[in-house]
Design a protein around this motif. Structure first.
Motif, PDB file in Angstrom:
ATOM      1  N   LEU A   1      -6.714 -18.584  41.415  1.00  0.00           N
ATOM      2  CA  LEU A   1      -6.652 -17.767  40.500  1.00  0.00           C
ATOM      3  C   LEU A   1      -7.541 -16.317  40.665  1.00  0.00           C
ATOM      4  O   LEU A   1      -6.831 -15.314  40.323  1.00  0.00           O
ATOM      5  CB  LEU A   1      -7.106 -18.326  39.047  1.00  0.00           C
ATOM      6  N   HIS A   2      -8.732 -16.552  41.078  1.00  0.00           N
ATOM      7  CA  HIS A   2      -9.503 -15.288  41.483  1.00  0.00           C
ATOM      8  C   HIS A   2      -8.608 -14.464  42.554  1.00  0.00           C
ATOM      9  O   HIS A   2      -8.420 -13.226  42.350  1.00  0.00           O
ATOM     10  CB  HIS A   2     -10.630 -15.729  42.295  1.00  0.00           C
ATOM     11  N   LEU A   3      -8.066 -15.259  43.394  1.00  0.00           N
ATOM     12  CA  LEU A   3      -7.270 -14.506  44.597  1.00  0.00           C
ATOM     13  C   LEU A   3      -5.890 -13.874  44.074  1.00  0.00           C
ATOM     14  O   LEU A   3      -5.542 -12.707  44.571  1.00  0.00           O
ATOM     15  CB  LEU A   3      -7.056 -15.373  46.022  1.00  0.00           C
ATOM     16  N   LYS A   4      -5.184 -14.756  43.161  1.00  0.00           N
ATOM     17  CA  LYS A   4      -4.046 -14.176  42.814  1.00  0.00           C
ATOM     18  C   LYS A   4      -4.204 -12.827  41.900  1.00  0.00           C
ATOM     19  O   LYS A   4      -3.388 -12.020  41.970  1.00  0.00           O
ATOM     20  CB  LYS A   4      -3.360 -15.059  42.008  1.00  0.00           C
ATOM     21  N   ALA A   5      -5.408 -12.884  41.181  1.00  0.00           N
ATOM     22  CA  ALA A   5      -5.632 -11.602  40.217  1.00  0.00           C
ATOM     23  C   ALA A   5      -5.709 -10.375  41.201  1.00  0.00           C
ATOM     24  O   ALA A   5      -5.334  -9.197  40.893  1.00  0.00           O
ATOM     25  CB  ALA A   5      -6.626 -12.117  39.557  1.00  0.00           C
ATOM     26  N   LEU A   6      -6.418 -10.794  42.094  1.00  0.00           N
ATOM     27  CA  LEU A   6      -6.860  -9.567  43.178  1.00  0.00           C
ATOM     28  C   LEU A   6      -5.617  -8.979  43.840  1.00  0.00           C
ATOM     29  O   LEU A   6      -5.403  -7.983  43.984  1.00  0.00           O
ATOM     30  CB  LEU A   6      -7.974  -9.788  44.248  1.00  0.00           C
ATOM     31  N   GLU A   7      -4.761  -9.873  44.281  1.00  0.00           N
ATOM     32  CA  GLU A   7      -3.465  -9.754  44.798  1.00  0.00           C
ATOM     33  C   GLU A   7      -2.659  -8.990  43.945  1.00  0.00           C
ATOM     34  O   GLU A   7      -1.928  -7.713  44.334  1.00  0.00           O
ATOM     35  CB  GLU A   7      -2.749 -11.152  45.467  1.00  0.00           C
ATOM     36  N   ALA A   8      -2.560  -9.294  42.700  1.00  0.00           N
ATOM     37  CA  ALA A   8      -1.898  -8.546  41.753  1.00  0.00           C
ATOM     38  C   ALA A   8      -2.243  -7.127  41.570  1.00  0.00           C
ATOM     39  O   ALA A   8      -1.426  -6.187  41.507  1.00  0.00           O
ATOM     40  CB  ALA A   8      -1.844  -9.195  40.393  1.00  0.00           C
ATOM     41  N   MET A   9      -3.637  -6.710  41.945  1.00  0.00           N
ATOM     42  CA  MET A   9      -4.267  -5.406  42.031  1.00  0.00           C
ATOM     43  C   MET A   9      -3.980  -4.825  43.393  1.00  0.00           C
ATOM     44  O   MET A   9      -4.547  -3.818  43.710  1.00  0.00           O
ATOM     45  CB  MET A   9      -5.468  -5.543  41.455  1.00  0.00           C
ATOM     46  N   GLY A  10      -3.104  -5.221  44.200  1.00  0.00           N
ATOM     47  CA  GLY A  10      -2.822  -4.847  45.368  1.00  0.00           C
ATOM     48  C   GLY A  10      -3.478  -5.162  46.592  1.00  0.00           C
ATOM     49  O   GLY A  10      -3.335  -4.358  47.503  1.00  0.00           O
ATOM     50  N   ALA A  11      -4.425  -6.071  46.464  1.00  0.00           N
ATOM     51  CA  ALA A  11      -5.164  -6.600  47.623  1.00  0.00           C
ATOM     52  C   ALA A  11      -4.461  -7.359  48.537  1.00  0.00           C
ATOM     53  O   ALA A  11      -3.518  -8.316  48.040  1.00  0.00           O
ATOM     54  CB  ALA A  11      -6.445  -7.288  47.043  1.00  0.00           C
ATOM     55  N   LYS A  12      -4.643  -6.748  49.805  1.00  0.00           N
ATOM     56  CA  LYS A  12      -4.019  -7.900  50.829  1.00  0.00           C
ATOM     57  C   LYS A  12      -4.960  -8.973  51.255  1.00  0.00           C
ATOM     58  O   LYS A  12      -6.243  -8.634  51.663  1.00  0.00           O
ATOM     59  CB  LYS A  12      -3.563  -7.084  52.045  1.00  0.00           C
ATOM     60  N   ILE A  13      -4.518 -10.167  51.039  1.00  0.00           N
ATOM     61  CA  ILE A  13      -5.628 -11.392  51.352  1.00  0.00           C
ATOM     62  C   ILE A  13      -5.089 -12.221  52.260  1.00  0.00           C
ATOM     63  O   ILE A  13      -3.835 -12.805  52.245  1.00  0.00           O
ATOM     64  CB  ILE A  13      -5.752 -12.041  50.192  1.00  0.00           C
ATOM     65  N   GLU A  14      -6.120 -12.627  53.231  1.00  0.00           N
ATOM     66  CA  GLU A  14      -5.724 -13.464  54.102  1.00  0.00           C
ATOM     67  C   GLU A  14      -6.916 -14.662  54.452  1.00  0.00           C
ATOM     68  O   GLU A  14      -7.917 -14.122  54.144  1.00  0.00           O
ATOM     69  CB  GLU A  14      -5.538 -12.920  55.834  1.00  0.00           C
ATOM     70  N   LEU A  15      -6.661 -15.945  54.741  1.00  0.00           N
ATOM     71  CA  LEU A  15      -7.613 -16.631  55.114  1.00  0.00           C
ATOM     72  C   LEU A  15      -7.779 -17.259  56.417  1.00  0.00           C
ATOM     73  O   LEU A  15      -6.712 -17.485  57.062  1.00  0.00           O
ATOM     74  CB  LEU A  15      -7.291 -18.269  54.255  1.00  0.00           C
ATOM     75  N   GLU A  16      -9.022 -16.972  56.908  1.00  0.00           N
ATOM     76  CA  GLU A  16      -9.442 -17.109  58.254  1.00  0.00           C
ATOM     77  C   GLU A  16     -10.476 -17.876  58.428  1.00  0.00           C
ATOM     78  O   GLU A  16     -11.471 -17.342  58.057  1.00  0.00           O
ATOM     79  CB  GLU A  16      -9.405 -15.834  59.018  1.00  0.00           C
ATOM     80  N   GLU A  17     -10.589 -18.944  59.069  1.00  0.00           N
ATOM     81  CA  GLU A  17     -11.751 -19.829  59.324  1.00  0.00           C
ATOM     82  C   GLU A  17     -12.676 -19.930  58.148  1.00  0.00           C
ATOM     83  O   GLU A  17     -13.904 -19.770  58.350  1.00  0.00           O
ATOM     84  CB  GLU A  17     -12.329 -19.251  60.630  1.00  0.00           C
ATOM     85  N   GLY A  18     -12.142 -20.487  57.276  1.00  0.00           N
ATOM     86  CA  GLY A  18     -12.948 -20.428  55.844  1.00  0.00           C
ATOM     87  C   GLY A  18     -13.357 -19.291  55.359  1.00  0.00           C
ATOM     88  O   GLY A  18     -14.290 -19.431  54.239  1.00  0.00           O
ATOM     89  N   TYR A  19     -12.839 -17.993  55.525  1.00  0.00           N
ATOM     90  CA  TYR A  19     -13.191 -16.784  55.079  1.00  0.00           C
ATOM     91  C   TYR A  19     -12.105 -16.083  54.204  1.00  0.00           C
ATOM     92  O   TYR A  19     -10.867 -16.400  54.983  1.00  0.00           O
ATOM     93  CB  TYR A  19     -13.964 -15.908  55.837  1.00  0.00           C
ATOM     94  N   VAL A  20     -12.305 -15.629  53.175  1.00  0.00           N
ATOM     95  CA  VAL A  20     -11.323 -14.783  52.434  1.00  0.00           C
ATOM     96  C   VAL A  20     -11.448 -13.472  53.161  1.00  0.00           C
ATOM     97  O   VAL A  20     -12.628 -12.762  53.202  1.00  0.00           O
ATOM     98  CB  VAL A  20     -11.344 -14.609  51.028  1.00  0.00           C
TER      99      VAL A  20
END
Ligand code: EPZ
Length: 421
Positions: free
Chosen positions: A125-144
């Motif tokens: 839910l944290h990530l979806k809210a930031l994405e809605a605000m225009g953030a591009k999010i990738e998950l890599e080796e345990g990191y956002v």
């Protein structure tokens, strides 16, 4: 590793000071990342979790000074936008640096927090809210790995269910977004209002915090500010429950009754009386055993999951059978087998706990499994016959400031002992 030795059977009398709320302090501290001006926070408890977050914020470029309960945080420059696994895994609230780093710097790399003792606790839910605000999010080796090159943009976010952390995270990030953000089905905890007040003191425009729709109008920059952290309702509720177990009369100084929500009514039904006075909450209890009360944990203003374990310890000596339903976390009954070692009769079936009250509990060596669970063992120890030895006390040091000193000050026979003593 310290243990707490308790000799049970003494009622508690006197004044016990309630500290600032850990779960609020951890969020308002993060606000330092949003501004290059100093943020002064009063009523910040001295706790292991606060130290942990201090180390992480310093790593990002904050200078943090403590003078008693006052913290002055200043981040003139963000020197690193990476929050490493070693610092985030120890405490989930660290994950909330992601939004502010993204809002101020346009990029952030923050370790995923991983699961914890009380449940899986995802951050979707944290990530979806930031994405809605225009953030591009990738998950890599345990990191956002997140970026928002042109800055975050205001958005309408409807949470599918209530999350305290995701509401706070979205609020922090939205303060510097372009335009308006509307958070629907937002959490209404007193700590959310506290965060909004702190952000507004820094020049943010957060409206209607404490209702289920929060409106944030983004500003170009945040200033410094001064804010006093709200008193800890969970600490206050825990000591009120201690009186419910042992009897006596406590003045919980600085505590505010209206912050306890539905817990206040459940306590009253059990025979624990709380009255707001000028200096705090006065707690007394009926002469006889607590009455059995059924509770269901819910988001605020419902009965808080953070008081479920402590309430169970009181129900363990109630005059009858009570039930507890834990709806927030999937694995939050780890205190039950430890309480059983002291003679408590508790049956767990999925979300439901059935507690058959006993007239007498017996002291025993028990092991703390998480912060609030540890407090339930202490409450049981305070009323049990003989000695209770609670090990793994570091769980308590994460969230209850000066617990042994505070209890000692109101007549409890408690002593902190070293593991190898
Ligand atoms: C906060 O945790 C508190 N922690 C918890 O206190 C408290 O128990 C909890 O709120 C509920 O009141 C802090 O404030 C530091 P949530 P948080 O997001 O924000 C699920 C204590 O003892 N969820 O409201 O992490 C989640 O797994 C601690 O002081 C998702 O599925 O709680 C849980 O089942 C323990 N996805 C439920 O929602 C998400 O993205 C509610 O969690 C976020 C949450």
């Amino acid at each position: 590793m310290d243990k707490l030795a308790i000799i049970g059977g003494r009622p508690l009398y006197g004044e016990l000071p309630i500290s600032g709320a850990k779960n609020s302090a951890l969020k308002v501290m993060v606000a330092t990342l949003l501004s290059d001006q100093p943020l002064v926070l009063d009523n910040v408890p001295m706790l292991a979790d606060i130290k942990q977050l201090t180390a992480l914020l310093e790593q990002h470029g904050a200078s943090i000074e403590r003078e008693g309960a006052r913290l002055t945080l200043h981040t003139p420059e963000v020197v690193s936008t990476t929050a490493p696994y070693e610092l985030v895994r120890k405490m989930r609230a660290s994950f909330n640096v992601l939004g502010p780093l993204l809002a101020r710097m346009g990029e952030a790399k923050v370790s995923l927090p991983g699961g914890c003792a009380i449940g899986a606790r995802p951050v979707d839910l944290h990530l979806k809210a930031l994405e809605a605000m225009g953030a591009k999010i990738e998950l890599e080796e345990g990191y956002v790995i997140a970026s928002a090159k042109g800055g975050l943009k205001g958005a309408e976010v409807t949470f599918p269910f209530i999350s305290v952390g995701a509401t706070e995270h979205a609020m922090l990030a939205a303060t510097l977004a372009k335009g308006q953000t509307v958070l629907k089905n937002a959490a209404r905890e007193p700590e959310i209002i506290d965060l909004a007040e702190c952000l507004n003191a820094m020049g943010a425009k957060v409206e209607d915090a404490g209702t289920s729709t929060i409106v944030i109008t983004g500003v170009d920059r945040l200033d410094g500010g001064t804010h006093a952290v709200v008193p800890d309702r969970i600490e206050a509720g825990s000591y009120a429950l201690a009186v419910g177990a042992t009897g006596g009369e406590l003045l919980l100084s600085h505590a505010r009754l209206e912050l306890l929500g539905a817990a206040k009514d459940s306590f009253e039904q059990a025979g624990i009386h709380m009255v707001q006075e000028e200096g705090g909450i006065r707690v007394t209890k009926d002469f006889d055993r607590p009455k059995p009360v059924n509770v269901v944990t819910q988001a605020y203003p419902g009965f808080p999951t953070d008081l479920q374990a402590q309430f169970m310890a009181v129900m363990a000596i109630a005059d009858g059978v009570s039930t507890m339903k834990e709806t927030i976390f999937e694995n939050r009954y780890m205190h039950a087998p430890e309480l059983a070692r002291m003679g408590c009769d508790i049956h767990i079936d999925g979300q439901l706990a059935t507690v058959r009250g006993k007239a007498v509990l017996k002291g025993a060596p028990v092991m703390a499994t998480d912060l609030r669970a540890s407090m339930s063992l202490i409450i049981a120890g305070l009323v049990a016959e003989g000695q209770t030895l609670v090990s793994r006390l570091y769980h308590l040091d994460r969230g209850f400031e000066k617990l042994d000193q505070k209890l000692h000050g109101v007549g409890a026979l408690v002593e902190r002992v070293k593991e190898d003593d």
